[in-house]
Scaffold this active site. Structure first.
Site, PDB file in Angstrom:
ATOM      1  CG  ASP A 262      -0.876  -2.775  -1.036  1.00 15.70           C
ATOM      2  OD1 ASP A 262      -1.519  -1.744  -1.280  1.00 15.70           O
ATOM      3  OD2 ASP A 262      -0.076  -3.301  -1.847  1.00 15.70           O
ATOM      4  CG  HIS A 263      -6.150   1.458   1.995  1.00 14.70           C
ATOM      5  ND1 HIS A 263      -7.284   0.712   1.739  1.00 14.70           N
ATOM      6  CD2 HIS A 263      -6.552   2.471   2.796  1.00 14.70           C
ATOM      7  CE1 HIS A 263      -8.312   1.258   2.354  1.00 14.70           C
ATOM      8  NE2 HIS A 263      -7.906   2.328   2.998  1.00 14.70           N
ATOM      9  NE  ARG A 264      -0.610  -0.910  -4.052  1.00 11.67           N
ATOM     10  CZ  ARG A 264       0.544  -1.314  -4.558  1.00 11.67           C
ATOM     11  NH1 ARG A 264       0.972  -0.810  -5.703  1.00 11.67           N
ATOM     12  NH2 ARG A 264       1.290  -2.204  -3.937  1.00 11.67           N
TER      13      ARG A 264
ATOM     14  N   PRO B 273       0.691   2.084  -0.384  1.00 11.34           N
ATOM     15  CG  PRO B 273      -1.445   2.210  -1.310  1.00 11.34           C
ATOM     16  CD  PRO B 273      -0.069   1.694  -1.580  1.00 11.34           C
TER      17      PRO B 273
ATOM     18  CB  ILE C 277      -6.365  -5.161   2.452  1.00 11.06           C
ATOM     19  CG1 ILE C 277      -5.832  -6.512   1.962  1.00 11.06           C
ATOM     20  CG2 ILE C 277      -7.122  -5.315   3.760  1.00 11.06           C
ATOM     21  CD1 ILE C 277      -4.647  -7.011   2.712  1.00 11.06           C
TER      22      ILE C 277
END
Ligand code: CAO
Length: 443
Positions: A415-417, A239, A419
């Site tokens: 990477d929104h998982r 993501p 950060i």
């Protein structure tokens, strides 16, 4: 004629008072000869006890948690004449106890009366810690990590259904995977609405372009094929969010030009990228989550204590990303020198696989070409990438007046998982401030 038969625990060597950790059948079940009835566990490992004949289970005499020895009653099974004919003898039942074991420990195969040592060594092959297990190693080999804690019968059951045991959460004692766990896993997978698990992408239409005009087919280069597959995987599986910022590099540019004049005679060209490499390491030191990777389970963040920075290099054959090692320990001139040498080697196709491994974070600079901003794709397993566009003069409102400043556009994809948006904004603001006042690099 139907006959009611008792099934006792067969010869299991010299083991006594062994724990029953799982009962795999219940009253009313139809069992086949050699089908596992119970799973026993010693302090070392586990083994299944099979039914010596086919029939219908009338009564189960033991439950999980009981302790059994040779002769302890397991169940009453009703056999018909037909099923009795397919029975296995008590001796072969004893061997069948080791049937799975025998696969793991060839010394056991065909042994009529196993000794404690041979059974023990064979059972060790099923040891929950998996250290010597070949059967367990089957799952380890497939999944490449960790070991599922499950009896041989459950492993067989999972294999039949094509279930990777590593993915099944065990609800039994010590996290053991039970038959119910495997069944529930399959039910849950089947219950997923179509398209929610996979991407459910419709196929690309096949178009005959020649019908619209002249064409030429040119095969993709090897690099394009390789990097294309990785970019696609990273784009669809991570993501991505991209955060933008502009850094005021007016002073940095003045210093860079001065340095360039000084080092021109040595053939070293210092571009803004050398400063960026240095500043990025500084930011990574302040924000360690950006210098990290998710492990294969996706449950742990691996924080790296080294700072190897990848630099995207455009070559005639496609994009490659060599890695500059220990960038934090090097000065700007040294980084500029290495950058020049590495990109020359990349364009001359002289990079080795090792040159492109071990990166922590990537910088993709299109500043030499132009453009205002872009959204770079994360170079997995890294968790962030910095895109750099072309700097330009802008009127910036400062101290109550507009002033002409050289502004550098930065694009940070993360990477929104791993950060959060706030952390990404802090990272890029910190990076911009460092570039705006490069004295900070000396701190
Ligand atoms: N703003 C303004 N000018 C810039 C700049 C920026 N952000 N970055 C570089 N420049 C200037 C340099 O100073 C240099 O100027 P001079 O020729 O006047 O000295 C000129 O642009 C060319 O620089 P360069 O591109 O040769 O050198 P670099 O260190 O900036 O970059 C490299 C090296 C290897 C990263 C670059 O050549 C390259 O291949 N970039 C493409 C990366 C890429 O394709 N990324 C896309 C990935 S996603 O698909």
């Amino acid at each position: 004629m139907a006959e009611l038969k008792q099934i006792p625990v067969p010869d299991i060597g010299d083991f006594k008072d062994v724990n029953v950790i799982e009962v795999l059948v219940k009253a009313g079940d139809q069992v086949q000869a050699e089908q596992s009835l119970i799973t026993l566990e010693t302090d070392k490992a586990t083994m299944d006890v099979p039914s010596p004949f086919a029939g219908v289970v009338k009564e189960v005499k033991i439950k999980a948690g009981d302790k059994v020895s040779q002769g302890s009653m397991i169940a009453l099974v009703e056999t018909s004449e037909e099923t009795a004919a397919k029975s296995i003898t008590p001796a072969s039942a004893a061997n069948a106890v080791s049937a799975d074991v025998g696969r793991a420990a060839p010394a056991m195969a065909g042994a009529a009366r196993p000794t404690e040592e041979t059974v023990a060594s064979a059972i060790r092959a099923h040891s929950p810690d998996g250290t010597t297990s070949q059967v367990a190693g089957y799952d380890k080999g497939r999944a490449g990590e960790g070991l599922a804690h499950a009896s041989p019968a459950i492993r067989r059951f999972a294999r039949e259904l094509g279930v990777d045991l590593i993915q099944v959460k065990g609800s039994g004692e010590k996290g053991r995977v039970t038959k119910d766990d495997v069944q529930n896993f399959v039910k849950a997978a089947l219950a997923q609405p179509r398209g929610s698990g996979g991407l459910n992408i419709s196929a690309m239409p096949e178009v005959n372009f020649a019908q619209f005009g002249a064409i030429e087919a040119r095969p993709l280069s090897r690099i394009q094929k390789l990097s294309g597959a990785n970019l696609h995987r990273n784009w669809v599986s991570i993501p991505h969010v991209t955060q933008f910022e502009e850094a005021d590099i007016t002073e940095m540019e003045a210093f860079r030009k001065q340095l360039n004049e000084e080092y021109a005679t040595q053939g070293i060209k210092i571009t803004p990228l050398a400063f960026l490499l240095k500043a990025v390491v500084e930011a990574l030191q302040q924000f360690p989550n950006f210098n990290a990777s998710l492990d294969a389970s996706g449950e742990n963040l691996i924080l790296k204590k080294y700072f190897h920075i990848g630099v995207a290099v455009d070559t005639p054959d496609g994009l490659v990303v060599p890695v500059l090692r220990d960038a934090g320990c090097k000065g700007i001139v040294q980084l500029a020198k290495e950058l020049g040498e590495t990109s020359a080697r990349a364009r001359d196709k002289k990079l080795t696989a090792a040159d492109m491994q071990g990166g922590c974070f990537t910088i993709s600079s299109l500043g030499g070409i132009g453009g205002t901003a872009f959204t770079p794709i994360i170079n997995a397993p890294e968790v962030a990438i910095l895109g750099v566009s072309r700097s330009g003069m802008k009127q910036v409102y400062q101290n109550g007046t507009f002033a002409p400043r050289l502004m550098l556009p930065l694009s940070l994809s993360y990477d929104h998982r791993v950060i959060d948006g706030a952390a990404a904004a802090r990272f890029i603001v910190y990076l911009a401030q460092t570039l705006a006042d490069i004295r900070r690099l000396a701190l």
